[in-house]
Motif scaffolding. Structure first.
Motif, PDB file in Angstrom:
ATOM      1  N   PRO A  77       3.652  -0.499  -0.908  1.00 24.46           N
ATOM      2  CA  PRO A  77       3.535   0.166  -2.218  1.00 24.46           C
ATOM      3  C   PRO A  77       2.099   0.522  -2.588  1.00 24.46           C
ATOM      4  O   PRO A  77       1.859   1.506  -3.290  1.00 24.46           O
ATOM      5  CB  PRO A  77       4.118  -0.868  -3.195  1.00 24.46           C
ATOM      6  CG  PRO A  77       4.938  -1.784  -2.351  1.00 24.46           C
ATOM      7  CD  PRO A  77       4.275  -1.820  -1.014  1.00 24.46           C
ATOM      8  N   TYR A  78       1.138  -0.284  -2.133  1.00 28.71           N
ATOM      9  CA  TYR A  78      -0.266  -0.063  -2.475  1.00 28.71           C
ATOM     10  C   TYR A  78      -1.086   0.028  -1.197  1.00 28.71           C
ATOM     11  O   TYR A  78      -0.652  -0.381  -0.110  1.00 28.71           O
ATOM     12  CB  TYR A  78      -0.813  -1.205  -3.346  1.00 28.71           C
ATOM     13  CG  TYR A  78      -0.203  -1.302  -4.720  1.00 28.71           C
ATOM     14  CD1 TYR A  78      -0.729  -0.593  -5.789  1.00 28.71           C
ATOM     15  CD2 TYR A  78       0.899  -2.119  -4.955  1.00 28.71           C
ATOM     16  CE1 TYR A  78      -0.180  -0.695  -7.070  1.00 28.71           C
ATOM     17  CE2 TYR A  78       1.460  -2.227  -6.223  1.00 28.71           C
ATOM     18  CZ  TYR A  78       0.912  -1.509  -7.269  1.00 28.71           C
ATOM     19  OH  TYR A  78       1.456  -1.613  -8.525  1.00 28.71           O
ATOM     20  N   CYS A 138       7.469   8.681  -3.050  1.00 31.02           N
ATOM     21  CA  CYS A 138       6.633   9.125  -4.156  1.00 31.02           C
ATOM     22  C   CYS A 138       5.172   9.188  -3.720  1.00 31.02           C
ATOM     23  O   CYS A 138       4.802   8.758  -2.631  1.00 31.02           O
ATOM     24  CB  CYS A 138       6.793   8.164  -5.332  1.00 31.02           C
ATOM     25  SG  CYS A 138       6.723   6.438  -4.815  1.00 31.02           S
ATOM     26  N   ARG A 139       4.355   9.718  -4.617  1.00 38.21           N
ATOM     27  CA  ARG A 139       2.922   9.799  -4.404  1.00 38.21           C
ATOM     28  C   ARG A 139       2.241   8.617  -5.071  1.00 38.21           C
ATOM     29  O   ARG A 139       2.531   8.279  -6.219  1.00 38.21           O
ATOM     30  CB  ARG A 139       2.372  11.114  -4.974  1.00 38.21           C
ATOM     31  CG  ARG A 139       2.999  12.358  -4.370  1.00 38.21           C
ATOM     32  CD  ARG A 139       2.609  12.523  -2.910  1.00 38.21           C
ATOM     33  NE  ARG A 139       3.260  13.685  -2.306  1.00 38.21           N
ATOM     34  CZ  ARG A 139       3.062  14.074  -1.050  1.00 38.21           C
ATOM     35  NH1 ARG A 139       2.228  13.397  -0.281  1.00 38.21           N
ATOM     36  NH2 ARG A 139       3.696  15.122  -0.566  1.00 38.21           N
ATOM     37  N   GLY A 140       1.333   7.962  -4.297  1.00 37.69           N
ATOM     38  CA  GLY A 140       0.657   6.790  -4.824  1.00 37.69           C
ATOM     39  C   GLY A 140      -0.768   6.691  -4.313  1.00 37.69           C
ATOM     40  O   GLY A 140      -1.489   7.700  -4.268  1.00 37.69           O
ATOM     41  N   ASP A 141      -1.161   5.497  -3.899  1.00 37.31           N
ATOM     42  CA  ASP A 141      -2.515   5.287  -3.396  1.00 37.31           C
ATOM     43  C   ASP A 141      -2.744   6.112  -2.124  1.00 37.31           C
ATOM     44  O   ASP A 141      -1.850   6.241  -1.280  1.00 37.31           O
ATOM     45  CB  ASP A 141      -2.744   3.805  -3.074  1.00 37.31           C
ATOM     46  CG  ASP A 141      -2.832   2.965  -4.336  1.00 37.31           C
ATOM     47  OD1 ASP A 141      -2.931   3.556  -5.423  1.00 37.31           O
ATOM     48  OD2 ASP A 141      -2.788   1.723  -4.222  1.00 37.31           O
ATOM     49  N   ASP A 152      -0.822  10.290   0.807  1.00 33.49           N
ATOM     50  CA  ASP A 152      -0.544   9.418  -0.334  1.00 33.49           C
ATOM     51  C   ASP A 152       0.957   9.228  -0.537  1.00 33.49           C
ATOM     52  O   ASP A 152       1.388   8.826  -1.617  1.00 33.49           O
ATOM     53  CB  ASP A 152      -1.182   9.968  -1.607  1.00 33.49           C
ATOM     54  CG  ASP A 152      -0.682  11.362  -1.963  1.00 33.49           C
ATOM     55  OD1 ASP A 152       0.099  11.934  -1.169  1.00 33.49           O
ATOM     56  OD2 ASP A 152      -1.075  11.885  -3.019  1.00 33.49           O
ATOM     57  N   HIS A 154       4.420   7.340  -0.175  1.00 37.79           N
ATOM     58  CA  HIS A 154       4.882   5.962  -0.019  1.00 37.79           C
ATOM     59  C   HIS A 154       6.397   5.924  -0.157  1.00 37.79           C
ATOM     60  O   HIS A 154       7.002   6.762  -0.828  1.00 37.79           O
ATOM     61  CB  HIS A 154       4.258   5.055  -1.076  1.00 37.79           C
ATOM     62  CG  HIS A 154       2.779   4.904  -0.950  1.00 37.79           C
ATOM     63  ND1 HIS A 154       2.183   3.845  -0.299  1.00 37.79           N
ATOM     64  CD2 HIS A 154       1.755   5.686  -1.399  1.00 37.79           C
ATOM     65  CE1 HIS A 154       0.872   3.972  -0.349  1.00 37.79           C
ATOM     66  NE2 HIS A 154       0.588   5.082  -1.019  1.00 37.79           N
ATOM     67  N   CYS A 157       6.995   3.151  -4.984  1.00 42.46           N
ATOM     68  CA  CYS A 157       5.812   3.208  -5.848  1.00 42.46           C
ATOM     69  C   CYS A 157       6.164   2.639  -7.221  1.00 42.46           C
ATOM     70  O   CYS A 157       7.326   2.674  -7.644  1.00 42.46           O
ATOM     71  CB  CYS A 157       5.315   4.649  -6.033  1.00 42.46           C
ATOM     72  SG  CYS A 157       4.807   5.479  -4.524  1.00 42.46           S
ATOM     73  N   SER A 178       2.173  -5.696  -0.029  1.00 42.92           N
ATOM     74  CA  SER A 178       1.478  -4.664   0.741  1.00 42.92           C
ATOM     75  C   SER A 178       0.605  -5.290   1.819  1.00 42.92           C
ATOM     76  O   SER A 178       0.552  -4.798   2.953  1.00 42.92           O
ATOM     77  CB  SER A 178       0.632  -3.792  -0.188  1.00 42.92           C
ATOM     78  OG  SER A 178       1.436  -3.141  -1.156  1.00 42.92           O
TER      79      SER A 178
END
Length: 391
Positions: A77-78, A138-141, A152, A154, A157, A178
């Protein structure tokens, strides 16, 4: 019908059967019998292996883990080094599907933090007015996938502006889940690389000692006895401590792998030697020698396949041993170093009894270590039974 037997005492060379041949007397195999008799050795091994349900499930589990390490950046997730300073040592967030009797979908409640001055501890509570849906694909880190290109995307998220700590956070506010996913890449591959190095040494040295014997066999046995007489943990610590601190994390990784391989080959070499001492007296070995085959070819093509089931079982037992070795060295601070992350490094967060008492979720990296070791042991049992020619 079958030919009648000769009378007792009658010379066989003068006995001629006069019974007519009856084609109907030939036993016809069923389709299942033909399928078994015409199957290759690998297919027979697979049929026997899949009957071992626990070994089959363990193999699927391990295969899923090794496929997971190929895309761990996408699954986490991160990012590995993302810090959430507002949620230091936050406990795990449970996933909910219903809110006040209504189906919402997978979500977590927001968190509120208060500082307990009596215990000098951060205390977190769920805010039921803050519903944070879990997003998928989704879009994350941002991250660099295998260090090649940036992305980005994932699998999971947190909600925008929210947080998602399914296994809690550590002392720097980093997501434990993570970091476990990222750490699997190092902890799982170090076992495969180490066992490859160990098997090369064990099979070559043990094979030569068992096949040729003599002075070389005597020297090898004395070296093995000396290495096996030294306690493992102090020897690991001594070899790991001599690695320069200026080495890069990659060199440290390969250094730990070489150390684990150098210490694990002795048991396999002794097993290979004992097997070859028994098999080298067989008639097919003498036939290969008379035909001019070299010793290396006889060992590789004729002797080693004779105890392949033992080698398979040894490999599946040695891999978790190497994973435990890396975990122990990293836990003691003598193994891998930051920024490389492994399960052993993650467990260094839980060295103190007080930390475990206040933040027990920091022990979660121990769970995949236990599961992987059990899975390798069950898989080894199934492969050994499937490859054993006498079963």
């Amino acid at each position: 019908m079958n030919s009648p037997l000769p009378p007792p005492g009658a010379p066989l060379q003068h006995y001629v059967s006069t019974a007519p041949f009856d084609p109907k007397s030939v036993e016809v195999m069923t389709k299942e019998q033909e399928r078994v008799y015409q199957a290759s050795q690998l297919r027979l091994m697979w049929w026997k292996f899949r009957r071992h349900r626990l070994a089959l499930a363990s193999g699927v589990f391990l295969l899923a883990l090794y496929l997971m390490i190929l895309i761990c950046e996408f699954l986490a997730p991160y990012n590995l080094h993302t810090r959430n300073m507002d949620f230091i040592h936050a406990p795990p967030q449970p996933v909910h599907l219903f809110h006040d009797g209504q189906f919402v979908g997978p979500f977590v409640y927001g968190r509120q933090m208060t500082l307990n001055m009596d215990k000098l501890k951060r205390e977190y509570s769920d805010d039921r007015n803050m519903i944070q849906p879990i997003r998928f694909f989704c879009r994350g880190d941002k991250y660099r996938f295998w260090g090649l290109f940036e992305s980005d995307l994932h699998l999971v998220c947190p909600a925008k502006g929210g947080e998602l700590f399914l296994l809690g956070t550590d002392r720097l506010g980093r997501d434990v889940l993570s970091r476990i996913i990222y750490g699997a890449r190092i902890s799982l591959t170090i076992g495969l690389v180490g066992i490859t190095f160990s098997f090369l040494l064990g099979i070559v040295i043990g094979g030569l000692a068992g096949y040729h014997g003599g002075v070389f066999d005597l020297i090898v046995q004395r070296v093995i006895e000396v290495l096996q007489s030294i306690p493992s943990i102090p020897l690991w610590m001594a070899l790991a401590a001599i690695m320069p601190i200026t080495w890069s994390p990659i060199l440290i990784y390969f250094g730990i792998t070489v150390i684990l391989g150098l210490l694990d080959w002795t048991g396999l070499a002794r097993a290979v030697r004992s097997k070859l001492l028994a098999l080298r007296e067989e008639d097919y070995v003498l036939a290969a020698q008379l035909m001019g085959a070299r010793g290396s070819r006889i060992i590789r093509r004729h002797l080693i396949p004779g105890f392949m089931s033992h080698l398979i079982a040894t490999a599946t037992i040695s891999i978790p041993g190497m994973i435990l070795g890396e975990t122990a060295l990293s836990f003691l601070g003598l193994g891998l170093r930051a920024p490389i992350t492994s399960w052993g490094i993650l467990l260094t967060e839980a060295r103190s009894v007080s930390v475990i008492a206040f933040y027990p979720w920091l022990l979660f990296p121990m769970i995949p270590v236990i599961l992987v070791i059990l899975a390798f042991n069950f898989l080894g049992d199934g492969l050994r039974d499937a490859a054993d020619p006498y079963r």
